[in-house]
Motif scaffolding. Structure first.
Motif, PDB file in Angstrom:
ATOM      1  N   ILE A   1      39.302  50.757  27.377  1.00 22.98           N
ATOM      2  CA  ILE A   1      40.243  51.742  27.905  1.00 22.98           C
ATOM      3  C   ILE A   1      41.681  51.269  27.838  1.00 22.98           C
ATOM      4  CG2 ILE A   1      38.544  52.738  29.463  1.00 22.98           C
ATOM      5  CD1 ILE A   1      40.251  51.202  31.652  1.00 22.98           C
ATOM      6  N   ALA A   2      41.873  50.016  27.399  1.00 19.34           N
ATOM      7  CA  ALA A   2      43.239  49.491  27.389  1.00 19.34           C
ATOM      8  C   ALA A   2      44.131  50.378  26.535  1.00 19.34           C
ATOM      9  CB  ALA A   2      43.229  48.077  26.844  1.00 19.34           C
ATOM     10  N   GLN A   3      45.296  50.731  27.093  1.00 19.23           N
ATOM     11  CA  GLN A   3      46.234  51.538  26.333  1.00 19.23           C
ATOM     12  C   GLN A   3      46.870  50.684  25.255  1.00 19.23           C
ATOM     13  OE1 GLN A   3      48.979  53.172  29.167  1.00 19.23           O
ATOM     14  NE2 GLN A   3      47.275  53.582  30.569  1.00 19.23           N
ATOM     15  N   GLN A   4      47.425  51.369  24.300  1.00 18.38           N
ATOM     16  CA  GLN A   4      48.083  50.681  23.199  1.00 18.38           C
ATOM     17  C   GLN A   4      49.093  49.683  23.759  1.00 18.38           C
ATOM     18  OE1 GLN A   4      46.886  51.456  20.201  1.00 18.38           O
ATOM     19  NE2 GLN A   4      47.989  49.621  19.537  1.00 18.38           N
ATOM     20  N   GLY A   5      49.021  48.474  23.310  1.00 15.64           N
ATOM     21  CA  GLY A   5      50.009  47.473  23.708  1.00 15.64           C
ATOM     22  C   GLY A   5      49.805  46.923  25.109  1.00 15.64           C
ATOM     23  N   ARG A   6      48.664  47.274  25.733  1.00 13.03           N
ATOM     24  CA  ARG A   6      48.440  46.761  27.089  1.00 13.03           C
ATOM     25  C   ARG A   6      47.100  46.041  27.177  1.00 13.03           C
ATOM     26  NH1 ARG A   6      51.576  48.732  31.097  1.00 13.03           N
ATOM     27  NH2 ARG A   6      49.933  48.249  32.567  1.00 13.03           N
ATOM     28  N   LEU A   7      46.590  45.588  26.050  1.00 11.88           N
ATOM     29  CA  LEU A   7      45.243  45.019  26.023  1.00 11.88           C
ATOM     30  C   LEU A   7      45.146  43.784  26.927  1.00 11.88           C
ATOM     31  CD1 LEU A   7      42.412  45.007  24.826  1.00 11.88           C
ATOM     32  CD2 LEU A   7      43.276  43.531  23.021  1.00 11.88           C
ATOM     33  N   ALA A   8      46.085  42.862  26.727  1.00 10.25           N
ATOM     34  CA  ALA A   8      46.007  41.612  27.495  1.00 10.25           C
ATOM     35  C   ALA A   8      46.125  41.884  28.980  1.00 10.25           C
ATOM     36  CB  ALA A   8      47.103  40.657  27.048  1.00 10.25           C
ATOM     37  N   ARG A   9      47.036  42.821  29.335  1.00 12.03           N
ATOM     38  CA  ARG A   9      47.196  43.106  30.758  1.00 12.03           C
ATOM     39  C   ARG A   9      45.947  43.743  31.331  1.00 12.03           C
ATOM     40  NH1 ARG A   9      52.946  45.694  30.826  1.00 12.03           N
ATOM     41  NH2 ARG A   9      52.656  45.264  28.624  1.00 12.03           N
ATOM     42  N   SER A  10      45.369  44.652  30.556  1.00 10.55           N
ATOM     43  CA  SER A  10      44.156  45.325  31.016  1.00 10.55           C
ATOM     44  C   SER A  10      43.025  44.313  31.206  1.00 10.55           C
ATOM     45  CB  SER A  10      43.756  46.391  30.007  1.00 10.55           C
ATOM     46  OG  SER A  10      42.665  47.114  30.496  1.00 10.55           O
ATOM     47  N   LEU A  11      42.890  43.410  30.236  1.00 12.24           N
ATOM     48  CA  LEU A  11      41.831  42.412  30.353  1.00 12.24           C
ATOM     49  C   LEU A  11      42.168  41.370  31.416  1.00 12.24           C
ATOM     50  CD1 LEU A  11      40.799  41.952  26.665  1.00 12.24           C
ATOM     51  CD2 LEU A  11      39.379  42.722  28.546  1.00 12.24           C
ATOM     52  N   GLY A  12      43.450  41.092  31.587  1.00 12.82           N
ATOM     53  CA  GLY A  12      43.865  40.215  32.680  1.00 12.82           C
ATOM     54  C   GLY A  12      43.415  40.800  34.005  1.00 12.82           C
ATOM     55  N   GLY A  13      43.383  42.148  34.056  1.00 15.72           N
ATOM     56  CA  GLY A  13      42.885  42.821  35.251  1.00 15.72           C
ATOM     57  C   GLY A  13      41.466  42.424  35.569  1.00 15.72           C
ATOM     58  N   PHE A  14      40.687  42.117  34.545  1.00 22.77           N
ATOM     59  CA  PHE A  14      39.313  41.659  34.784  1.00 22.77           C
ATOM     60  C   PHE A  14      39.323  40.363  35.591  1.00 22.77           C
ATOM     61  CE2 PHE A  14      36.000  38.708  33.491  1.00 22.77           C
ATOM     62  CZ  PHE A  14      34.876  39.409  33.876  1.00 22.77           C
ATOM     63  N   THR A  15      40.034  39.355  35.050  1.00 26.33           N
ATOM     64  CA  THR A  15      40.089  38.071  35.759  1.00 26.33           C
ATOM     65  C   THR A  15      40.692  38.259  37.144  1.00 26.33           C
ATOM     66  OG1 THR A  15      40.561  37.190  33.582  1.00 26.33           O
ATOM     67  CG2 THR A  15      40.624  35.659  35.393  1.00 26.33           C
ATOM     68  N   GLY A  16      41.715  39.113  37.216  1.00 25.40           N
ATOM     69  CA  GLY A  16      42.361  39.356  38.515  1.00 25.40           C
ATOM     70  C   GLY A  16      41.380  39.934  39.508  1.00 25.40           C
ATOM     71  N   ALA A  17      40.616  40.948  39.063  1.00 23.21           N
ATOM     72  CA  ALA A  17      39.666  41.586  39.983  1.00 23.21           C
ATOM     73  C   ALA A  17      38.585  40.599  40.398  1.00 23.21           C
ATOM     74  CB  ALA A  17      39.036  42.804  39.310  1.00 23.21           C
ATOM     75  N   VAL A  18      38.115  39.783  39.445  1.00 25.37           N
ATOM     76  CA  VAL A  18      37.088  38.796  39.787  1.00 25.37           C
ATOM     77  C   VAL A  18      37.634  37.802  40.801  1.00 25.37           C
ATOM     78  CG1 VAL A  18      35.696  36.897  38.883  1.00 25.37           C
ATOM     79  CG2 VAL A  18      35.829  39.043  37.629  1.00 25.37           C
ATOM     80  N   MET A  19      38.856  37.323  40.545  1.00 25.62           N
ATOM     81  CA  MET A  19      39.444  36.335  41.467  1.00 25.62           C
ATOM     82  C   MET A  19      39.659  36.941  42.847  1.00 25.62           C
ATOM     83  SD  MET A  19      39.996  33.447  39.959  1.00 25.62           S
ATOM     84  CE  MET A  19      41.058  32.802  41.207  1.00 25.62           C
ATOM     85  N   THR A  20      40.233  38.166  42.879  1.00 20.89           N
ATOM     86  CA  THR A  20      40.503  38.796  44.173  1.00 20.89           C
ATOM     87  C   THR A  20      39.195  39.042  44.918  1.00 20.89           C
ATOM     88  OG1 THR A  20      42.215  39.936  42.950  1.00 20.89           O
ATOM     89  CG2 THR A  20      41.899  40.586  45.225  1.00 20.89           C
ATOM     90  N   GLY A  21      38.200  39.554  44.188  1.00 22.80           N
ATOM     91  CA  GLY A  21      36.908  39.816  44.820  1.00 22.80           C
ATOM     92  C   GLY A  21      36.294  38.544  45.366  1.00 22.80           C
ATOM     93  N   ALA A  22      36.395  37.464  44.574  1.00 29.03           N
ATOM     94  CA  ALA A  22      35.812  36.195  45.003  1.00 29.03           C
ATOM     95  C   ALA A  22      36.528  35.672  46.250  1.00 29.03           C
ATOM     96  CB  ALA A  22      35.904  35.177  43.872  1.00 29.03           C
ATOM     97  N   LEU A  23      37.861  35.741  46.192  1.00 25.61           N
ATOM     98  CA  LEU A  23      38.681  35.247  47.306  1.00 25.61           C
ATOM     99  C   LEU A  23      38.353  36.002  48.588  1.00 25.61           C
ATOM    100  CD1 LEU A  23      40.950  33.161  47.269  1.00 25.61           C
ATOM    101  CD2 LEU A  23      42.570  35.034  47.154  1.00 25.61           C
ATOM    102  N   CYS A  24      38.394  37.345  48.478  1.00 24.36           N
ATOM    103  CA  CYS A  24      38.176  38.171  49.669  1.00 24.36           C
ATOM    104  C   CYS A  24      36.729  38.056  50.130  1.00 24.36           C
ATOM    105  CB  CYS A  24      38.500  39.627  49.360  1.00 24.36           C
ATOM    106  SG  CYS A  24      40.206  39.876  48.887  1.00 24.36           S
ATOM    107  N   GLY A  25      35.784  38.128  49.190  1.00 27.42           N
ATOM    108  CA  GLY A  25      34.374  38.100  49.557  1.00 27.42           C
ATOM    109  C   GLY A  25      33.997  36.816  50.261  1.00 27.42           C
TER     110      GLY A  25
END
Lengths: 693, 333
Positions: free
Chosen positions: A415-439
């Motif tokens: 679903i990454a928009q044109q030119g936003r691939l790295a940021r979109s995928l960075g969102g994966f690591t971000g969500a995993v980290m945030t979820g891990a931290l909070c959980g």
């Protein structure tokens, strides 16, 4: 993180500023409220603890004075009391909060004293009362002094002073303050995750849809209608636009009909009508039945929330899994590791299959399928009656975890928009980290209140919520890649791709070796050697996650902006290695937290570029098995690195001590990063030569 | 008054053994032949009171040898005639004389074929009354009443550190000799000097009471920090003379048994109360009588808690006061 990342896409999403404002305002309100509540809680803590401290001084005084008083009443003269220092020493070693114990005679002359703060004992300014046997309390600037009278033959012959310092109280208050800060951070991060989802779902995505429709219309494209079912303002606007589109298409059809009618009248009229129609058709396009739909663009937050919730559910139990194992297995330490190993092994083994499942069935189906073993695993953990059953449940859980995380990752890539691939995928690591931290943080609190088994039940409910979200809110698309072929053929293709192999072997695995070996193994041991408490060690290790979160966003932005994935990856590797060399030049109590933070920053910077490279490699020449499968093999490599990290670190620690182990790990990171840079440079020059020839 | 209070205290110490429900109330009383070395005393009180509290009907038949072991053969004959349900033995010397070594049974010289319990016995393994504490090796069990020698030495050090020790003992009493030997080993390991001062033997190789004064003088001259009194029947008979002389010589005394402190002028001791040991022995006797366990399966044990006795009047006269920390556990007399 993408919501807060600046950039020219701000113009692409008209709601971005609004979203930022809403989230900012909510956070401000939340911060203020929690700040006030925390302040009140700390005040209450002070008010509760202070009398406790006074009471403690009195109680300790009573127990210490007892045997002395007994000695006196058995006829031992005050001046001949024996073994007082030893007795005081025994009391002090059992009561670390006591600053001093001082025995004075009736006139206040010191006969015996002991304790770390014995030198700070201040005699009372005026003589203590000679009658009565109640203790006399004095409040001092840095503590309390309780003076117990000692009596013999009807008169007071001496005083026992018990000094309690504020240090213990202050330490407890400091710990409480940290706990509150962590809860505050966790609630903020969770709020941001939820807000991001809600705002994207109800505001920014519908507005973006309207915006795209407008652009279509402005460009003369009247063939599509907005696929919006929302009933709010954005939905009404979409329906107005759809009505407009329909009216215009009706007019066009009427115009065509009129042209047909006119064409019958004369050749000239027919020619002019065709000219008009042709003129309109050059500027506008119409559709006979408006079947095309402008669909809601799938936003990254839509894919982030399920992932965040899923990781959150998984990590709820992290803090107590060894304790739960011990409870089930009758406290034999070796068994405690079995469920953890079972989980890690299951994740590693299931990850390649997860990648294939995503490739065959699409991300949404894969999440729906993967959530089943995850939920069953949590349920099994809640009902487990033995360590073996618990380990089995954790293994089932690990299979689900592997499938769902790889599906979310692939979804974010799609679903990454044109030119936003790295940021979109960075969102994966971000969500995993945030979820891990909070959980992890909240899990410990929840388990404290409702027990281990009930916490697993909460995990089950959260996983079901993830399944529901995926079912209702994710688009069923992205059956991107060819199916068929064995997993071994996939693996072979992955191994035969030099850029992918270099990425896994020289960047992804070294990064995880460092992460697991240093952050989760060496750093806690070294911090403990510095004399830090368990809670303080936990806070220091958390520094890694805190440093990593903004770095992920920044790395994703940089990578998208400058298309500089490869340099980011090897620069991060070198920076990470240099961070581990810090203890060579700085004192350990500064160098260790700095190295932890630097590791977080470096790994954060490299996280998004690494993931963003994978779809590029998959789309490149000699395309292999497709991005989801390659992503799965990347994750498998990372898992292997995570398993190897602690083993390598433990071996280095045994071989040459902690500093040497850190030095070796740091050099390892620098060397692999340099090798990665070299391989990439050689590959590029090779490719240029080929193109030139 | 004093005896009454002691009985009360003893009953409270024996309470753990009295917790079970009362056993049989009617039926024929069990017949126990009690062979005593120096008459009826507190351990016998504890033994008797246990059965009373448990409402176990017993018929106690005490026989006193009055420290004369030549009367043992006649008692053996009586035991074989009476065929009691259990034989109770008091004291190390008498127990050894009646039972003989566990690995050399001789029905003519020693009691065989009857279950027995012993009370107030020192080192039953070293004295070969039983094979081991866990497994007696014969239908005999019982209790010990002396704290392990290393524990006694630690107790002495807790009161007053020492570099030199002295001990007076009767060389004819195996119980004393074994304890003194053990203390010698421990003292050597700790680098402590131990002056071993056996009392002189008079006509008929009987210990000579008149030599006690000389031995106390020798102990004082050796520069001992403590005079240790082992579990010794001869010294017990002369405890007043012994402890008074030590006090006059300003020599602190530490005893392994109760009476040197409670009924004399000894300074301190780590002891089992005789009354409690008697009750504990009765607990083992009951298991044999009611057929719950075979005597050869019942381990030989001592009480797990000892009393640290301090005679304050003596402490005041010597101006050797117990440390404050010790007063939390010590029992002033």
């Amino acid at each position: 993180m993408s919501a807060t990342a600046p950039g020219k896409e701000t113009a692409g999403n008209p709601a971005r500023r609004l979203v930022l404002a809403v989230i900012g305002l909510s956070l401000l309100l939340l911060l203020g409220t929690i700040g006030l509540v925390s302040r009140a809680a700390l005040d209450a803590f002070e008010a509760e603890v202070r009398p406790e401290l006074e009471k403690e001084a009195e109680v300790i005084g009573g127990t210490v004075a007892g045997p002395i008083q007994r000695a006196l009443s058995l006829g031992i003269p005050f001046a001949d009391l024996a073994g007082v220092e030893e007795f005081f020493g025994a009391v002090l070693s059992a009561r670390p909060g006591v600053e001093y114990l001082v025995l004075t005679d009736a006139e206040g002359r010191i006969a015996h004293r002991a304790g770390p703060g014995a030198g700070r004992f201040v005699p009372p300014p005026e003589p203590l009362p000679q009658a009565g046997n109640a203790p006399v309390m004095r409040s001092l600037p840095d503590g309390y002094d309780a003076a117990h009278p000692l009596q013999a033959e009807g008169g007071t012959v001496g005083w026992l002073h018990v000094g309690l310092g504020r240090a213990g109280l202050d330490a407890a208050a400091r710990d409480t303050r940290w706990d509150i800060a962590i809860v505050l951070l966790v609630s903020l991060l969770t709020t941001v995750e939820l807000l991001r989802f809600v705002v994207e779902r109800t505001v920014s995505t519908p507005l973006l849809l309207v915006h795209r429709m407008m652009r279509r219309l402005v460009a003369g494209d009247w063939t599509a209608r907005a696929a919006s079912t929302a009933t709010d303002e954005a939905g009404r606007l979409a329906r107005e636009i759809n009505a407009l589109v329909r009216r215009m298409n009706d007019r066009w059809r009427r115009l065509e009909w009129l042209a047909g009618e006119v064409s019958g009248a004369s050749e000239e009229a027919a020619r002019r009508a065709r000219a008009i129609l042709a003129d309109i058709a050059t500027r506008f396009r119409f559709s006979p039945d408006e079947t095309a739909e402008e669909r809601m663009p799938p936003g990254p937050a839509l894919a982030r929330l399920p992932l965040f919730l899923f990781v959150f559910a998984e990590q709820l139990s992290t803090s107590f899994i060894p304790l739960y194992s011990n409870e089930l297995g009758g406290s034999s330490g070796v068994l405690a590791a079995v469920p953890i190993t079972a989980f890690v092994a299951a994740v590693a083994l299931a990850t390649p299959y997860g990648g294939r499942l995503v490739a065959r069935r699409g991300a949404r189906d894969a999440i729906l399928i993967g959530a089943v073993p995850a939920a069953l695993g949590h349920l099994g953990s809640a009902l487990a009656g033995s360590v073996a059953e618990f380990a089995l449940a954790r293994a089932v859980c690990g299979m689900g975890y592997a499938i769902v995380t790889i599906a979310c990752q692939a979804h974010l890539a799609q679903i990454a928009q044109q030119g936003r691939l790295a940021r979109s995928l960075g969102g994966f690591t971000g969500a995993v980290m945030t979820g891990a931290l909070c959980g992890t943080a909240i899990g410990a609190v929840i388990a404290d209140r409702i027990g281990y088994r009930a916490t697993f039940v909460i995990s089950v409910l959260l996983v079901l919520a993830v399944q529901f979200l995926a079912w209702r809110r994710l688009e069923a698309h992205g059956r991107s890649c060819r199916a068929g072929g064995s997993i071994w053929r996939d693996a072979g293709a992955a191994v035969r791709s030099p850029p992918f192999l270099a990425l896994v072997l020289l960047a992804a695995i070294p990064a995880k070796v460092l992460l697991a070996g240093f952050i989760f193994y060496l750093a806690p041991i070294e911090l403990q050697a510095l004399g830090l408490s368990q809670a303080a060690i936990g806070r220091n290790v958390m520094l890694y996650a805190l440093a990593m979160l903004p770095a992920i966003a920044l790395g994703g932005w940089l990578s998208d902006k400058a298309r500089c994935e490869v340099p980011l990856i090897w620069l991060a590797g070198i920076a990470n290695g240099l961070g581990l060399l810090l203890p060579l030049v700085a004192p350990a109590d500064l160098a260790l937290p700095a190295a932890i933070a630097l590791t977080g920053i470096a790994q954060g910077f490299a996280a998004a570029p690494m993931l963003a490279l994978v779809p590029q490699i998959a789309a490149g020449p000699g395309a292999g098995p497709g991005a989801p499968v390659l992503l799965a093999f990347l994750r498998l490599g990372e898992r292997l690195g995570s398993v190897a990290g602690p083993l390598v670190a433990a071996w280095l620690l045994l071989a040459g001590g902690a500093s040497w182990a850190m030095l070796m790990l740091g050099l390892f990171s620098i060397v692999t990063a340099a090798a990665y840079a070299l391989v990439q440079a050689l590959g590029r020059s090779g490719a240029t030569q080929e193109a030139g020839a | 008054m004093r005896a009454g209070r002691r009985r009360l205290l003893g009953a409270s110490l024996a309470a753990p053994f009295l917790r079970c429900t009362p056993a049989r109330a009617e039926a024929r009383p069990y017949r126990i032949l009690m062979l005593l070395f120096r008459g009826w005393e507190e351990a016998c009180d504890g033994f008797r009171d246990y059965f009373a509290a448990r409402r176990v009907a017993v018929d106690l038949m005490p026989r006193d040898v009055a420290q004369d072991l030549s009367r043992v053969p006649r008692l053996l004959e009586e035991a074989y005639d009476l065929r009691p349900d259990l034989v109770y033995l008091w004291g190390t010397s008498l127990t050894m004389a009646v039972l003989g070594p566990w690995d050399a049974p001789d029905p003519r010289r020693y009691l065989t074929g009857l279950p027995a319990v012993f009370n107030i016995v020192t080192d039953p393994v070293g004295n070969r009354i039983v094979r081991s504490r866990e497994s007696p090796g014969r239908p005999v069990t019982g209790t010990e009443y002396i704290a392990p020698v290393e524990v006694q030495m630690r107790a002495m050090a807790a009161y007053r550190g020492f570099r030199r020790l002295a001990t007076i003992f009767n060389p004819r009493e195996q119980n004393s000799v074994l304890v003194v030997r053990r203390m010698g080993e421990l003292a050597a390991a700790q680098g402590v000097e131990l002056a071993e001062l056996p009392v002189a033997l008079g006509p008929g190789r009987r210990p000579d009471p008149d030599s006690i004064a000389d031995r106390v003088g020798a102990a004082k001259r050796s520069g001992a920090d403590w005079l240790y009194i082992p579990p010794d029947t001869f010294l017990n008979d002369h405890r007043h003379v012994l402890t008074r002389m030590a006090l006059n010589a300003e020599l602190p005394t530490f005893a392994a048994t109760e009476r040197f402190v409670t009924f004399a002028e000894g300074l301190a001791g780590l002891v089992s109360r005789y009354y409690s040991v008697g009750a504990f022995t009765a607990f083992k006797a009951e298991q044999i009588l009611t057929g719950q366990r075979r005597p050869e399966d019942i381990p030989v044990e001592s009480l797990t808690r000892f009393s640290f006795l301090v005679r304050m009047a003596t402490a005041r006269r010597l101006r050797v006061y117990p440390p404050v920390g010790l007063l939390r556990v010590a029992e002033p007399v």
